[in-house]
Motif scaffolding. Structure first.
Motif, short mmCIF file in Angstrom:
data_model
loop_
_atom_site.label_atom_id
_atom_site.label_comp_id
_atom_site.label_asym_id
_atom_site.label_seq_id
_atom_site.Cartn_x
_atom_site.Cartn_y
_atom_site.Cartn_z
N GLY A 5 0.85 -1.13 -0.04
CA GLY A 5 0.10 0.11 -0.05
C GLY A 5 0.91 1.32 0.02
N ASP B 297 1.96 5.12 -1.14
CA ASP B 297 2.18 6.09 -2.12
C ASP B 297 3.15 5.26 -3.31
N GLU C 227 -3.06 -2.37 -2.10
CA GLU C 227 -3.43 -2.16 -0.75
C GLU C 227 -3.84 -3.26 0.34
N GLU C 228 -4.28 -4.30 -0.25
CA GLU C 228 -4.45 -5.43 0.61
C GLU C 228 -4.43 -6.91 -0.16
N ASP D 15 3.61 -7.46 5.96
CA ASP D 15 3.30 -6.58 4.61
C ASP D 15 3.70 -7.45 3.56
N ASP E 258 -4.97 -8.33 -9.00
CA ASP E 258 -3.77 -7.69 -8.49
C ASP E 258 -2.58 -8.18 -8.94
#
Length: 118
Positions: free
Chosen positions: A30, A32, A37-38, A57, A68
């Motif tokens: 996630g 910038d 994101e997940e 993460d 994704d």
């Protein structure tokens, strides 16, 4: 800590998830940097107990959904199919698939396998 005889499996899982290179090489999730994101919901829940945020993460990044994984991250295939899907990578050797991940548009993957005893 691993049980006796599990060191090879743990090392294989480290290599397949690229955690063997150490903390400086963990992929963020996630933010910038443009990454997804997940992870898939089931893996978000399963990875919550991992206390190290950077490691959590990084592992989440290896459990994103199919759409994704096309552009960022990897889709965890479990033992459902050889990565890349349909390849049968080393099945002809009698190997058992322990865990597999597919990257990109199924262009490549990583797998942990158990080879048969000689």
């Amino acid at each position: 800590m691993t049980a006796k005889g599990d060191d090879g499996l743990l090392d294989a899982l480290r290599a397949a998830t690229f955690t063997h290179r150490g903390p400086a090489h963990l992929i963020p999730m996630g933010g910038d940097d443009g990454y997804v994101e997940e992870a898939e919901l089931q893996w978000e829940k399963a990875l919550r107990p991992v206390q190290n945020q950077a490691l959590r993460d990084h592992l989440r990044f290896h459990c994103v959904g199919d759409a994704d994984a096309v552009s960022a991250g990897a889709q965890y295939l479990a033992t459902a199919e050889w990565p890349p899907p349909g390849s049968g990578a080393v099945a002809h050797l009698g190997a058992t698939l322990i865990a597999g991940w597919s990257f990109g548009e199924y262009q490549h993957g990583a797998a942990v396998v158990r080879l048969p005893n000689p």
